[in-house]
Scaffold this motif. Structure first.
Motif: not given
Length: 661
Positions: A458-486
């Motif tokens: 997933l390319a950030p520049d394409i996604l950011l043409s559809r949503m704000s960076i805040d939404l993408l950052r929050f989603y990536l925080a939710m899905m961050r692979p901190e302990v295991s692969e997500t």
């Protein structure tokens, strides 16, 4: 009740017939005061001999064998419990030829220590007016052979910016995010050959692309270096290399090497692929991304040239090699000073237990920093060694800092645990090594690892043409692979952000704005009677604040994101008896949401902070230990800011991208 099931096929493996799986930390629950792993030693197998800082207990569930702790050895069997103090050397051997040996490992550092990350969290008793010295935040250098994708962002790069912003909120201004691109990797040369372009042009293009991407994602480094265009950097690396050669840490050896006759070049790193000698998966030269263990390149099984896919021949060649052996003991002490994650603890044990601790210091190539030693013309400094050599120069770009934090993926563990600190110690025994290492697994797309070369990302520049960076950052925080692969997907991204933030959060804030506009003329209410339910809600707000702060301190962004979601859900359910007091507490919840989200969603939080009537910035105001109410009578932009749902005016629409797959 949470139920977690394990099947043997899903267990990870170590050398010498050992299978394991970490039980804690676990994404589904908050951190426990201990870590735990399930292990199976197959018949005739034995765990690696190692020692570490935490105390550890083995509980034997099945089988029998011998337990070795320091100079002691004792037979063990089902039902036995073995306690090993901190620092003791230990290994367990399965003496049976037919029956597996199964045991549970439980380990801990103490009541106030995190079992997952490298950073400890302690409750503050009172706030201090003194600012803490800044830190240097140094994410793993991205290779300039392609664009960043959201898997990269979810790993080291958003995390580095989050740490910087969290520091600023907590009276630690001036923390510096420093990023350099890994220009001289073999992958950059391969990409240039594929594109039919000059390698310098390709490196410059992708280095600029990476810098622009980080800026677009609100994670722009304070200092950004492009080594292939920085003559001072190259000179500093050569000088450091010369110093290690003169002091005997780098020596000449005649080695077996791979050579491709079709391509007329020596093969190293990304120019050769084969079967990993440790785990059997496909691996490039130097290190395997699957098991994170280093290889000698020459020990890859069934090797082929990545350019022409021909089998290489073996030739003798003179190479310069960096010897880590003099630093083995110091590296062990360094690792013991860090609270390693379970996986890094195992990797540390393996690395320190390697019979030979050497890495190639040079490679046969025309792309890279030339070796400054006579007789090695046509060779460049190994890019893996280059990063360690550059540390002094890189750090000299920062005026003042107290500590160093590295953010990286597990596939770079050998560099951050072994080669980089060994090089730094060889150059300066008094060097300040990194005190915090923040590590991550992989974020997959639709359960498949992202790969720019395979077009699966997933390319950030394409996604950011559809949503704000805040939404993408929050989603990536939710899905961050901190302990295991997500794993993530476009469908999940769209439905989650639309449902949680754009709909639920904005509707709550809009309802709050309507009440404040019509009942209190867009001002923070004066308190009425303070009832027990108000005290209970304020206590809950303080608990949310503490949980979010702890999530940040432990570098667990999933916990932070979940806390923000739970906070809004609780505020929505809060009753409205004693109207003025209840709305004042809801405003306090909105203020707290702003603080919790600021490191993750800087634009959203800055805008909401202004709507709540604050004259100072979020960072100037800071995150107080106790939740604060907004001063009665403070003017709010309730109608224009909250009621209009302008924070995220449009829902995310990715349907066309989802249909295309």
């Amino acid at each position: 009740m949470l139920l977690r099931k394990f099947v043997q096929e899903e267990l990870e493996s170590e050398p010498d017939k050992v299978l394991f799986k970490d039980l804690y930390p676990w994404d589904e629950i908050d951190d426990t005061p201990f870590g735990a792993s399930l292990a199976i030693v197959e018949p005739g197998g034995q765990t690696m001999k190692h020692s570490h800082e935490p105390d550890e207990t083995f509980i034997i569930f099945q089988g029998k064998g011998t337990m070795f702790v320091d100079d002691e050895s004792n037979p063990i069997a089902q039902g036995d419990v073995v306690v090993m103090p901190s620092g003791s050397e230990h290994t367990i051997k399965n003496d049976s030829e037919t029956e597996p040996l199964m045991f549970l490992s439980v380990f801990w550092w103490g009541d106030d220590t995190d079992t997952h990350s490298f950073h400890m969290f302690g409750d503050e008793e009172e706030e201090s007016g003194l600012a803490s010295p800044p830190r240097l935040i140094f994410p793993s250098p991205p290779t300039s052979n392609g664009p960043l994708h959201v898997g990269h962002l979810a790993g080291p790069y958003i995390m580095a910016d989050v740490i910087r912003r969290y520091d600023a909120l907590n009276n630690r201004p001036g923390s510096v995010l420093l990023c350099l691109t890994d220009d001289h990797q073999s992958y950059t040369l391969s990409q240039a050959e594929e594109e039919g372009k000059d390698v310098r042009e390709v490196s410059e293009y992708y280095s600029n692309h990476i810098r622009n991407c980080l800026a677009q994602c609100q994670a722009e480094p304070n200092i950004f270096l492009s080594p292939s265009r920085d003559e001072a950097y190259q000179k500093a690396v050569q000088d450091a290399f010369q110093k290690l050669y003169d002091s005997g840490f780098i020596k000449m050896e005649e080695l077996d090497t791979f050579y491709c006759k079709n391509c007329d070049r020596g093969l190293f790193d990304g120019h050769v692929v084969g079967e990993c000698p440790h785990c059997g998966d496909n691996s490039l030269g130097f290190c395997c991304e699957t098991c994170c263990l280093p290889n000698k390149t020459i020990d890859l099984k069934e090797p082929v040239c990545t350019k022409c896919e021909a089998e290489p021949e073996i030739r003798k060649a003179k190479r310069l090699v960096f010897d880590l052996e003099p630093a083995r003991q110091a590296l062990g002490q360094y690792h013991n000073s860090l609270s390693l994650t379970p996986k890094l603890r195992r990797l540390s044990s393996f690395y320190l237990g390697m019979e030979e601790l050497k890495v190639p210091a040079t490679a046969p190539s025309s792309w890279g920093i030339a070796v400054p030693i006579e007789g090695f013309e046509g060779q460049v400094i190994s890019p893996w060694v280059e990063i360690g050599l550059s540390n002094h120069y890189v750090r000299s770009q920062v005026e003042e800092y107290e500590s160093v934090t590295h953010t990286f993926g597990y596939d770079n563990a050998f560099c951050y645990l072994m080669s980089d600190p060994a090089i730094s110690l060889a150059l300066d025994q008094n060097v300040r090594l990194a005190s915090e290492l923040v590590v991550n697994e992989y974020l997959s797309l639709n359960d498949v690892k992202m790969s720019t070369s395979k077009g699966h990302y997933l390319a950030p520049d394409i996604l950011l043409s559809r949503m704000s960076i805040d939404l993408l950052r929050f989603y990536l925080a939710m899905m961050r692979p901190e302990v295991s692969e997500t794993t993530c997907s476009l469908q999940h991204l769209q439905s989650t952000m639309n449902g949680i933030v754009i709909h639920r959060w904005q509707n709550w804030l809009a309802d709050l704005g309507e009440s404040l506009t019509h009942e209190f003329m867009s001002q923070a209410p004066h308190f009425e009677e303070w009832a027990d339910e108000h005290s209970a809600f304020m206590a809950e707000l303080n608990a949310f604040s503490n949980r979010a702060r702890e999530g940040y301190e432990k570098r667990r962004l999933q916990i932070v994101a979940k806390t923000a979601i739970d906070l809004v859900d609780r505020a929505i359910a809060f009753g409205h008896e004693h109207r003025a007091t209840s709305l004042a507490l809801e405003l306090a919840a909105a203020r707290l949401l702003t603080l919790i989200c600021y490191p993750l969603m800087p634009n959203f939080s800055t805008q909401l902070w202004k709507i709540l009537g604050h004259r100072h910035t979020v960072e100037e105001e800071g995150w107080s230990v106790k939740v604060r109410l907004i001063a009665p009578g403070q003017r709010l932009l309730a109608r224009a800011g909250l009621c209009g749902r302008r924070l995220f005016p449009n829902p995310i629409d990715l349907e066309d991208m989802i249909e295309r797959g």
